[in-house]
Design a protein around this motif. Sequence first.
Motif, short mmCIF file in Angstrom:
data_model
loop_
_atom_site.label_atom_id
_atom_site.label_comp_id
_atom_site.label_asym_id
_atom_site.label_seq_id
_atom_site.Cartn_x
_atom_site.Cartn_y
_atom_site.Cartn_z
N TRP A 144 0.82 -1.21 0.00
CA TRP A 144 0.00 0.00 0.00
C TRP A 144 0.86 1.26 0.00
O TRP A 144 0.49 2.27 -0.62
CB TRP A 144 -0.95 -0.01 1.19
CG TRP A 144 -2.05 -1.02 1.04
CD1 TRP A 144 -2.15 -2.24 1.65
CD2 TRP A 144 -3.20 -0.92 0.18
NE1 TRP A 144 -3.27 -2.89 1.24
CE2 TRP A 144 -3.94 -2.12 0.34
CE3 TRP A 144 -3.65 0.05 -0.69
CZ2 TRP A 144 -5.12 -2.34 -0.36
CZ3 TRP A 144 -4.84 -0.18 -1.38
CH2 TRP A 144 -5.56 -1.36 -1.21
N ALA A 145 1.99 1.22 0.68
CA ALA A 145 2.88 2.38 0.67
C ALA A 145 3.42 2.65 -0.73
O ALA A 145 3.47 3.80 -1.19
CB ALA A 145 4.02 2.17 1.66
N ALA A 146 3.82 1.57 -1.42
CA ALA A 146 4.36 1.74 -2.77
C ALA A 146 3.27 2.16 -3.76
O ALA A 146 3.50 3.00 -4.63
CB ALA A 146 5.02 0.44 -3.23
N LEU A 147 2.09 1.58 -3.64
CA LEU A 147 1.01 1.91 -4.57
C LEU A 147 0.57 3.36 -4.41
O LEU A 147 0.37 4.07 -5.40
CB LEU A 147 -0.18 0.98 -4.35
CG LEU A 147 -1.39 1.22 -5.27
CD1 LEU A 147 -1.02 0.94 -6.72
CD2 LEU A 147 -2.57 0.37 -4.83
N SER A 148 0.42 3.80 -3.18
CA SER A 148 -0.09 5.15 -2.93
C SER A 148 0.98 6.22 -3.07
O SER A 148 0.70 7.33 -3.51
CB SER A 148 -0.72 5.22 -1.54
OG SER A 148 0.28 5.08 -0.53
N GLY A 149 2.20 5.90 -2.63
CA GLY A 149 3.24 6.91 -2.57
C GLY A 149 3.04 7.90 -1.46
O GLY A 149 3.71 8.94 -1.40
N TRP A 150 2.13 7.60 -0.51
CA TRP A 150 1.82 8.51 0.58
C TRP A 150 2.85 8.42 1.70
O TRP A 150 3.66 7.50 1.76
CB TRP A 150 0.44 8.20 1.15
CG TRP A 150 -0.69 8.39 0.20
CD1 TRP A 150 -0.64 8.94 -1.07
CD2 TRP A 150 -2.05 7.99 0.39
NE1 TRP A 150 -1.88 8.92 -1.65
CE2 TRP A 150 -2.77 8.35 -0.77
CE3 TRP A 150 -2.72 7.38 1.44
CZ2 TRP A 150 -4.13 8.11 -0.90
CZ3 TRP A 150 -4.08 7.13 1.32
CH2 TRP A 150 -4.78 7.50 0.15
N ASP A 151 2.76 9.38 2.61
CA ASP A 151 3.60 9.37 3.81
C ASP A 151 3.29 8.11 4.61
O ASP A 151 2.15 7.87 4.99
CB ASP A 151 3.31 10.62 4.63
CG ASP A 151 4.08 10.66 5.93
OD1 ASP A 151 5.27 10.29 5.92
OD2 ASP A 151 3.49 11.06 6.96
N SER A 152 4.31 7.31 4.87
CA SER A 152 4.15 6.00 5.51
C SER A 152 4.92 5.98 6.81
O SER A 152 6.13 6.22 6.83
CB SER A 152 4.67 4.91 4.56
OG SER A 152 4.64 3.64 5.16
N ARG A 153 4.21 5.71 7.91
CA ARG A 153 4.89 5.72 9.20
C ARG A 153 4.18 4.80 10.20
O ARG A 153 2.99 4.51 10.05
CB ARG A 153 4.95 7.13 9.77
CG ARG A 153 3.60 7.78 10.05
CD ARG A 153 3.77 9.18 10.63
NE ARG A 153 4.43 10.08 9.70
CZ ARG A 153 4.86 11.29 10.04
NH1 ARG A 153 4.71 11.72 11.29
NH2 ARG A 153 5.43 12.08 9.15
N ALA A 154 4.95 4.37 11.21
CA ALA A 154 4.37 3.55 12.27
C ALA A 154 3.29 4.33 13.01
O ALA A 154 3.38 5.55 13.16
CB ALA A 154 5.47 3.11 13.24
N GLY A 155 2.26 3.61 13.47
CA GLY A 155 1.18 4.24 14.21
C GLY A 155 1.51 4.41 15.67
O GLY A 155 2.64 4.20 16.12
N SER A 156 0.50 4.77 16.44
CA SER A 156 0.68 5.05 17.86
C SER A 156 0.90 3.79 18.68
O SER A 156 1.41 3.86 19.80
CB SER A 156 -0.54 5.80 18.40
OG SER A 156 -1.72 5.04 18.20
#
Length: 244
Positions: A144-156
């Motif tokens: 999903w990170a590669a497909l979207s290209g969005w900011d990708s980070r660990a959650g809380s």
Amino acid sequence: MRWTYAFVDRPAAGFERACAFWTAVTAAKLSEPRGERGEFVTLLPETGDACVKAQGVASGDGGAHLDFAAEDVPALVDRAVRLGAEVVTPNDGWAVLRSPAGHLFCVVPWHGESVRTPVVEGSRLDQVCLDVSPAEFDGEVAFWAALSGWDSRAGSLPEFHVLRPPTGLPIRILLQRLDTPRPASAHLDLACADIDATRTRHEHLGATFVAGHPHWTVMRDPAGGTYCLTGRDPETGGLPPRAE
């Protein structure tokens, strides 16, 4: 990806109840039904561009899925396939695909949508949470990170991973690592300025309480679908500074 939609998938038997509830929650009205069985509708907001749709499903319990609107649908479909997705149903101008872990999503044409809908009484439907089995979690995050290209980070929390879209896009993606293996599923999340106040409003509209957690509450809508009220800022989608 020029726009995103959250899809409310509910069994056909409870579809009208689901539509009545979610239009009230989002201060929207229903479009004319479309599809071979009239199974698709769009929730049309008073202001801004629609970002929520609903589908009456013929089998199963329903859930949620994502639609990605693109200027070049074939190019985005090809990209998804190269990253590990498979095409489930090719259609004229759009396609249904399945992610490596089994989450269904659609790629559809972009029609110029660009304006987010406003916050409604302190809450906003702004996130689709993908529930992923432990062994598939890392691969699904990477997809999903590669497909979207969005900011990708660990959650809380360690079991969460957040994909934040560019400013202006209406729907975030949250991936949740499950404790035990189970088939892919997804649900809707709302960002709430006051979870308890939103819970009360939703109960007046026919929802029921399922479970409470420190920063989110699980609810069930009148059609039986579960969703979460989360303690995130409805304007930004972010958690309070203590957690994110």
